[in-house]
Design a protein around this motif. Structure first.
Motif, mmCIF file in Angstrom:
data_model
loop_
_atom_site.group_PDB
_atom_site.id
_atom_site.type_symbol
_atom_site.label_atom_id
_atom_site.label_comp_id
_atom_site.label_asym_id
_atom_site.label_seq_id
_atom_site.Cartn_x
_atom_site.Cartn_y
_atom_site.Cartn_z
ATOM 1 N N SER A 37 0.840 -1.203 0.195
ATOM 2 C CA SER A 37 0.082 0.112 0.122
ATOM 3 C C SER A 37 0.898 1.204 -0.104
ATOM 4 O O SER A 37 1.782 1.315 0.737
ATOM 5 N N TYR A 38 0.796 2.249 -0.867
ATOM 6 C CA TYR A 38 1.207 3.450 -1.015
ATOM 7 C C TYR A 38 0.771 4.255 0.255
ATOM 8 O O TYR A 38 -0.406 4.063 1.002
ATOM 9 N N ALA A 39 1.482 5.171 0.869
ATOM 10 C CA ALA A 39 1.227 6.279 1.861
ATOM 11 C C ALA A 39 0.533 7.347 1.269
ATOM 12 O O ALA A 39 0.385 7.430 0.220
ATOM 13 N N SER A 40 0.293 8.515 1.993
ATOM 14 C CA SER A 40 -0.642 9.367 1.482
ATOM 15 C C SER A 40 0.261 10.660 2.352
ATOM 16 O O SER A 40 0.375 10.390 3.490
ATOM 17 N N PHE A 41 0.225 11.987 1.961
ATOM 18 C CA PHE A 41 0.590 13.137 2.863
ATOM 19 C C PHE A 41 -0.669 13.650 3.378
ATOM 20 O O PHE A 41 -1.429 14.455 2.824
ATOM 21 N N GLY A 42 -1.053 13.093 4.536
ATOM 22 C CA GLY A 42 -1.879 13.824 5.362
ATOM 23 C C GLY A 42 -3.395 13.989 4.902
ATOM 24 O O GLY A 42 -3.949 13.600 3.907
ATOM 25 N N LYS A 86 -1.347 -2.177 15.039
ATOM 26 C CA LYS A 86 -2.368 -1.670 14.325
ATOM 27 C C LYS A 86 -2.781 -2.800 13.227
ATOM 28 O O LYS A 86 -3.903 -2.916 12.788
ATOM 29 N N ALA A 87 -1.802 -3.119 12.416
ATOM 30 C CA ALA A 87 -1.685 -3.874 11.456
ATOM 31 C C ALA A 87 -2.144 -5.385 12.044
ATOM 32 O O ALA A 87 -3.061 -6.165 11.181
ATOM 33 N N LYS A 118 5.308 11.125 10.820
ATOM 34 C CA LYS A 118 5.551 12.296 10.016
ATOM 35 C C LYS A 118 4.332 12.817 9.044
ATOM 36 O O LYS A 118 4.537 13.587 8.489
ATOM 37 N N GLY A 119 3.041 12.313 9.566
ATOM 38 C CA GLY A 119 1.885 12.623 8.704
ATOM 39 C C GLY A 119 1.692 12.108 7.193
ATOM 40 O O GLY A 119 1.164 12.661 6.549
ATOM 41 N N LEU A 120 2.441 10.865 7.128
ATOM 42 C CA LEU A 120 2.284 10.170 5.895
ATOM 43 C C LEU A 120 1.670 8.815 6.121
ATOM 44 O O LEU A 120 1.598 8.046 5.102
ATOM 45 N N SER A 121 0.703 8.796 6.734
ATOM 46 C CA SER A 121 -0.157 7.636 6.992
ATOM 47 C C SER A 121 0.447 6.191 7.016
ATOM 48 O O SER A 121 0.003 5.298 6.362
ATOM 49 N N SER A 122 1.512 6.257 7.962
ATOM 50 C CA SER A 122 2.400 4.903 7.899
ATOM 51 C C SER A 122 1.554 3.873 8.469
ATOM 52 O O SER A 122 1.794 2.701 8.068
ATOM 53 N N THR A 124 -1.701 3.305 8.462
ATOM 54 C CA THR A 124 -2.752 3.040 7.338
ATOM 55 C C THR A 124 -2.320 2.202 6.437
ATOM 56 O O THR A 124 -2.841 1.247 5.935
ATOM 57 N N ALA A 125 -0.947 2.631 5.775
ATOM 58 C CA ALA A 125 -0.310 1.704 4.864
ATOM 59 C C ALA A 125 0.025 0.302 5.267
ATOM 60 O O ALA A 125 0.019 -0.561 4.585
ATOM 61 N N ASP A 126 0.423 0.168 6.513
ATOM 62 C CA ASP A 126 0.752 -1.018 7.154
ATOM 63 C C ASP A 126 -0.496 -1.711 7.056
ATOM 64 O O ASP A 126 -0.496 -2.885 6.694
ATOM 65 N N MET A 127 -1.614 -1.232 7.777
ATOM 66 C CA MET A 127 -2.817 -2.086 7.770
ATOM 67 C C MET A 127 -3.412 -2.571 6.471
ATOM 68 O O MET A 127 -3.936 -3.687 6.320
#
Length: 145
Positions: A37-42, A86-87, A118-122, A124-127
């Motif tokens: 999964s890609y991350a995103s900038f907040g 969380k994952a 850093k607000g990059l949804s780390s 969420t990307a892991d999950m």
């Protein structure tokens, strides 16, 4: 949707594949899968439109989380092993959704390219990577709900 009703998993080929540069020595009865999964900038902007519909604006980034899952028969219950809580919870809840509640030993390992905090949804990307790996390993597709 495919539901597994037994704690005993069939032996199947490694679903990771050499195209990912990952090799795996599976034990009899063990299966594996891979997810990304890609991350995103907040959250750049969020709110509600005049018609009452919610909106959220984020920016994609070229960073992400890659998860490899190994699933083996286990004694009782479902034991999910991961350093990312969380994952681990996401996989546990996904298994409940497909009515798999016993007889599995699951290990999640990650290759993360997302800095933490850093607000990059780390997280969420892991999950999402973990859920995609689970779907890959079990050959199922979870509904968006």
């Amino acid at each position: 949707m495919k539901t597994l009703n037994t704690p005993y998993l069939p032996v199947q080929a490694d679903t990771i594949g050499s195209s990912h540069g990952i090799t795996s020595d599976l034990m009899p009865g063990e299966i594996s899968g891979h997810g990304f999964s890609y991350a995103s900038f907040g959250e750049i902007a969020q709110g509600q439109c005049t018609d009452g519909e919610d909106f959220l604006v984020t920016l994609p980034v070229n960073l992400g989380s890659s998860c490899t899952i190994s699933i083996a028969p286990g004694p009782n219950g479902v034991a999910v092993n991961s350093i990312w809580e969380k994952a681990k919870r996401a996989v546990t809840e996904a298994l409940k959704e497909v009515k798999i509640t016993s007889g599995l030993r699951i290990s999640l390992s990650f290759d993360r390219g997302v800095p933490i905090g850093k607000g990059l949804s780390s997280s969420t990307a892991d999950m999402l990577a973990a859920i995609r790996a689970l779907q890959s390993a079990l050959g199922i597709q979870l509904s968006p709900e």
